[in-house]
Design a protein around this motif. Structure first.
Motif, PDB file in Angstrom:
ATOM      1  N   GLY A  99      79.344  22.183  59.140  1.00  0.00           N
ATOM      2  CA  GLY A  99      78.990  22.695  57.821  1.00  0.00           C
ATOM      3  C   GLY A  99      79.094  24.187  57.652  1.00  0.00           C
ATOM      4  N   SER A 100      79.746  24.883  58.586  1.00  0.00           N
ATOM      5  CA  SER A 100      79.916  26.325  58.419  1.00  0.00           C
ATOM      6  C   SER A 100      80.931  26.597  57.319  1.00  0.00           C
ATOM      7  CB  SER A 100      80.408  26.947  59.723  1.00  0.00           C
ATOM      8  OG  SER A 100      81.742  26.562  59.994  1.00  0.00           O
ATOM      9  N   PRO A 101      80.871  27.771  56.700  1.00  0.00           N
ATOM     10  CA  PRO A 101      81.857  28.102  55.658  1.00  0.00           C
ATOM     11  C   PRO A 101      83.290  27.979  56.147  1.00  0.00           C
ATOM     12  CG  PRO A 101      80.032  29.637  55.565  1.00  0.00           C
ATOM     13  CD  PRO A 101      79.822  28.807  56.799  1.00  0.00           C
ATOM     14  N   GLU A 102      83.559  28.422  57.381  1.00  0.00           N
ATOM     15  CA  GLU A 102      84.919  28.374  57.912  1.00  0.00           C
ATOM     16  C   GLU A 102      85.387  26.932  58.086  1.00  0.00           C
ATOM     17  OE1 GLU A 102      82.799  32.001  58.759  1.00  0.00           O
ATOM     18  OE2 GLU A 102      82.351  29.926  59.361  1.00  0.00           O
ATOM     19  N   ALA A 103      84.512  26.077  58.618  1.00  0.00           N
ATOM     20  CA  ALA A 103      84.881  24.684  58.858  1.00  0.00           C
ATOM     21  C   ALA A 103      85.064  23.920  57.552  1.00  0.00           C
ATOM     22  CB  ALA A 103      83.825  24.007  59.725  1.00  0.00           C
ATOM     23  N   ILE A 104      84.209  24.195  56.588  1.00  0.00           N
ATOM     24  CA  ILE A 104      84.334  23.525  55.284  1.00  0.00           C
ATOM     25  C   ILE A 104      85.646  23.914  54.612  1.00  0.00           C
ATOM     26  CG2 ILE A 104      83.406  23.486  52.935  1.00  0.00           C
ATOM     27  CD1 ILE A 104      80.599  23.558  54.196  1.00  0.00           C
ATOM     28  N   ARG A 105      85.955  25.198  54.623  1.00  0.00           N
ATOM     29  CA  ARG A 105      87.207  25.647  54.018  1.00  0.00           C
ATOM     30  C   ARG A 105      88.407  24.996  54.710  1.00  0.00           C
ATOM     31  NH1 ARG A 105      89.055  29.556  50.612  1.00  0.00           N
ATOM     32  NH2 ARG A 105      86.907  30.237  50.235  1.00  0.00           N
ATOM     33  N   ALA A 106      88.366  24.918  56.046  1.00  0.00           N
ATOM     34  CA  ALA A 106      89.470  24.311  56.789  1.00  0.00           C
ATOM     35  C   ALA A 106      89.622  22.846  56.416  1.00  0.00           C
ATOM     36  CB  ALA A 106      89.239  24.460  58.286  1.00  0.00           C
ATOM     37  N   SER A 107      88.507  22.144  56.223  1.00  0.00           N
ATOM     38  CA  SER A 107      88.551  20.730  55.868  1.00  0.00           C
ATOM     39  C   SER A 107      89.148  20.526  54.478  1.00  0.00           C
ATOM     40  CB  SER A 107      87.138  20.142  55.936  1.00  0.00           C
ATOM     41  OG  SER A 107      87.157  18.743  55.829  1.00  0.00           O
ATOM     42  N   VAL A 108      88.717  21.358  53.532  1.00  0.00           N
ATOM     43  CA  VAL A 108      89.269  21.259  52.173  1.00  0.00           C
ATOM     44  C   VAL A 108      90.760  21.572  52.173  1.00  0.00           C
ATOM     45  CG1 VAL A 108      89.234  22.293  49.872  1.00  0.00           C
ATOM     46  CG2 VAL A 108      87.086  21.704  50.997  1.00  0.00           C
ATOM     47  N   GLU A 109      91.151  22.604  52.896  1.00  0.00           N
ATOM     48  CA  GLU A 109      92.569  22.974  52.956  1.00  0.00           C
ATOM     49  C   GLU A 109      93.402  21.850  53.563  1.00  0.00           C
ATOM     50  OE1 GLU A 109      93.931  25.363  51.539  1.00  0.00           O
ATOM     51  OE2 GLU A 109      92.490  27.014  51.328  1.00  0.00           O
ATOM     52  N   GLU A 110      92.852  21.162  54.563  1.00  0.00           N
ATOM     53  CA  GLU A 110      93.584  20.052  55.159  1.00  0.00           C
ATOM     54  C   GLU A 110      93.748  18.906  54.164  1.00  0.00           C
ATOM     55  OE1 GLU A 110      95.423  17.449  58.033  1.00  0.00           O
ATOM     56  OE2 GLU A 110      95.387  19.592  57.550  1.00  0.00           O
ATOM     57  N   ALA A 111      92.704  18.620  53.407  1.00  0.00           N
ATOM     58  CA  ALA A 111      92.797  17.571  52.388  1.00  0.00           C
ATOM     59  C   ALA A 111      93.834  17.927  51.334  1.00  0.00           C
ATOM     60  CB  ALA A 111      91.430  17.352  51.749  1.00  0.00           C
ATOM     61  N   LEU A 112      93.837  19.181  50.916  1.00  0.00           N
ATOM     62  CA  LEU A 112      94.815  19.624  49.926  1.00  0.00           C
ATOM     63  C   LEU A 112      96.232  19.565  50.490  1.00  0.00           C
ATOM     64  CD1 LEU A 112      92.886  22.675  48.435  1.00  0.00           C
ATOM     65  CD2 LEU A 112      93.343  20.486  47.295  1.00  0.00           C
ATOM     66  N   ARG A 113      96.369  19.908  51.759  1.00  0.00           N
ATOM     67  CA  ARG A 113      97.699  19.861  52.392  1.00  0.00           C
ATOM     68  C   ARG A 113      98.245  18.441  52.378  1.00  0.00           C
ATOM     69  NH1 ARG A 113     100.155  18.251  56.742  1.00  0.00           N
ATOM     70  NH2 ARG A 113      98.253  17.396  57.659  1.00  0.00           N
ATOM     71  N   ILE A 114      97.409  17.475  52.710  1.00  0.00           N
ATOM     72  CA  ILE A 114      97.864  16.079  52.745  1.00  0.00           C
ATOM     73  C   ILE A 114      98.210  15.590  51.342  1.00  0.00           C
ATOM     74  CG2 ILE A 114      97.224  13.707  53.295  1.00  0.00           C
ATOM     75  CD1 ILE A 114      95.398  14.849  55.490  1.00  0.00           C
ATOM     76  N   LEU A 115      97.356  15.877  50.377  1.00  0.00           N
ATOM     77  CA  LEU A 115      97.614  15.420  49.009  1.00  0.00           C
ATOM     78  C   LEU A 115      98.846  16.099  48.408  1.00  0.00           C
ATOM     79  CD1 LEU A 115      93.967  15.287  47.599  1.00  0.00           C
ATOM     80  CD2 LEU A 115      95.454  13.338  48.111  1.00  0.00           C
ATOM     81  N   ASP A 116      99.105  17.320  48.830  1.00  0.00           N
ATOM     82  CA  ASP A 116     100.338  18.026  48.460  1.00  0.00           C
ATOM     83  C   ASP A 116     100.544  18.095  46.953  1.00  0.00           C
ATOM     84  OD1 ASP A 116     102.645  19.441  49.038  1.00  0.00           O
ATOM     85  OD2 ASP A 116     103.906  17.649  49.180  1.00  0.00           O
ATOM     86  N   GLY A 117      99.450  18.288  46.225  1.00  0.00           N
ATOM     87  CA  GLY A 117      99.573  18.518  44.794  1.00  0.00           C
ATOM     88  C   GLY A 117      99.662  17.282  43.923  1.00  0.00           C
ATOM     89  N   VAL A 118      99.677  16.083  44.516  1.00  0.00           N
ATOM     90  CA  VAL A 118      99.822  14.878  43.690  1.00  0.00           C
ATOM     91  C   VAL A 118      98.535  14.530  42.958  1.00  0.00           C
ATOM     92  CG1 VAL A 118     101.635  13.934  45.161  1.00  0.00           C
ATOM     93  CG2 VAL A 118      99.246  13.272  45.568  1.00  0.00           C
ATOM     94  N   LYS A 119      97.394  15.003  43.484  1.00  0.00           N
ATOM     95  CA  LYS A 119      96.098  14.731  42.845  1.00  0.00           C
ATOM     96  C   LYS A 119      95.118  15.815  43.251  1.00  0.00           C
ATOM     97  CE  LYS A 119      92.723  12.376  40.819  1.00  0.00           C
ATOM     98  NZ  LYS A 119      92.012  13.523  40.245  1.00  0.00           N
ATOM     99  N   LYS A 120      94.359  16.314  42.290  1.00  0.00           N
ATOM    100  CA  LYS A 120      93.337  17.308  42.605  1.00  0.00           C
ATOM    101  C   LYS A 120      92.112  16.616  43.192  1.00  0.00           C
ATOM    102  CE  LYS A 120      91.333  17.253  37.950  1.00  0.00           C
ATOM    103  NZ  LYS A 120      91.064  18.038  36.717  1.00  0.00           N
TER     104      LYS A 120
END
Length: 328
Positions: A99-120
């Protein structure tokens, strides 16, 4: 006893009355081909189940529910704005909360990378509260991601009433995911449901059919899926199994009398608590069944309450080694 389900506080669009959990497609005991999964997802949306719940850890890093979502929305881009997408993350490879800020940001970025813009990502939630990080710190990090437009809102998962209030004081909470069913009524008595209703936070109820108990498919211990998870769940152990079968059977009698199915009664009960049930399924016909508009009378609700008193659930929600982070 009945409360209306709130619309999404992120998108403003109505959600439910039934949502859709994507976990079923990634568990080892029930693998589904992508084409079949897409059919179920399309059926879900056609039936009005537009609150979709997935997670980075539902599957492997190379093949999880985010990959399935990308596959779906590449085929049906017009559906992206129809779905309220709730994603869980911030767990490491050992399923430990990060739950650290760095880990949360990394998790969100990974989710966004996988979705690749097809869905917010309409809502992002840490799957569990990190006991080493104050909830205020985690929510503040998520709030920064909201302000940056990377996620639409903040969700909570498996949190106590006190944690909900602390989190909501930092930033408005878009949803709270909890386990709620006739097999798990704790949130009705520990302040979680009351707090969410008071603060106007929509509740997403996972396992609304009690991990399969309220489907009627389990009659003997030997019939459980051949997978380690099914064998270590306390409520499926010998002794508890036989007692819990009585509860499922009694609810089944109400379903039979109404001319509906056992899962339909179970899901209708969750809806009457003011929550959005998010059952998972791998079959399109089961999705149609789950979304049926079954109503329970006050007399039936009272009868179900008596059944709960007569046949109290035996066994904890999770095995001991996994229960330490519940209702944190």
């Amino acid at each position: 006893m009945s409360r209306p389900v709130a619309p999404s506080t992120v998108t403003g669009k109505p959600v439910g009355p039934v949502g859709f959990g994507l976990m079923s497609f990634t568990l080892p005991w029930e693998n589904v081909e992508p084409s079949a999964a897409v059919k179920v997802m399309k059926t879900a949306l056609e039936q009005g189940a537009n609150f979709w719940n997935g997670g980075l850890f539902y599957g492997t890093p190379e093949s999880n529910s985010l990959h399935l979502l990308k596959h779906y929305f590449e085929q049906y881009p017009e559906d992206a704005e129809k779905v309220v997408l709730n994603i869980k993350g911030a767990l490491d490879a050992t399923m430990t909360p990060t739950g650290s800020p760095e880990a949360i940001r990394a998790s969100v970025e990974e989710a966004l990378r996988i979705l690749d813009g097809v869905k917010k990502i309409d809502i992002f939630e840490c799957a569990r509260v990190d006991p080493e990080v104050p909830i205020e710190t985690s929510v503040k990090a998520l709030a920064e991601l909201v302000s940056e437009g990377k996620i639409g809102g903040i969700g909570l998962s498996e949190v106590s009433a006190a944690t909900i209030r602390r989190a909501h004081a930092v930033h408005p909470i878009a949803s709270a995911e909890i386990e709620l069913s006739l097999f798990t009524t704790d949130p009705l008595n520990n302040g979680i449901v009351t707090t969410c209703h008071e603060l106007g936070i929509p509740i997403a109820a996972y396992s609304p059919v009690g991990r399969g108990w309220l489907t009627g498919k389990y009659k003997k211990v030997e019939e459980l899926p051949d997978h380690p998870f099914a064998r270590i769940w306390p409520r499926f152990q010998a002794g508890a199994f036989e007692q819990n079968l009585k509860l499922a059977g009694a609810v089944g009698e109400i379903a039979k009398r109404k001319g509906v199915t056992l899962p339909q009664v179970a899901i209708a009960w969750v809806r009457r608590q003011g929550a959005i049930p998010i059952p998972g399924t791998t079959k399109a016909e089961r999705m149609v069944e789950n979304c049926a508009d079954v109503q329970l009378s006050e007399e039936e609700l009272e009868e179900l309450q008596q059944i709960l008193k007569e046949f109290p659930v035996q066994g904890g929600r999770y095995p001991e080694q996994l229960s330490g982070l519940l209702d944190a």
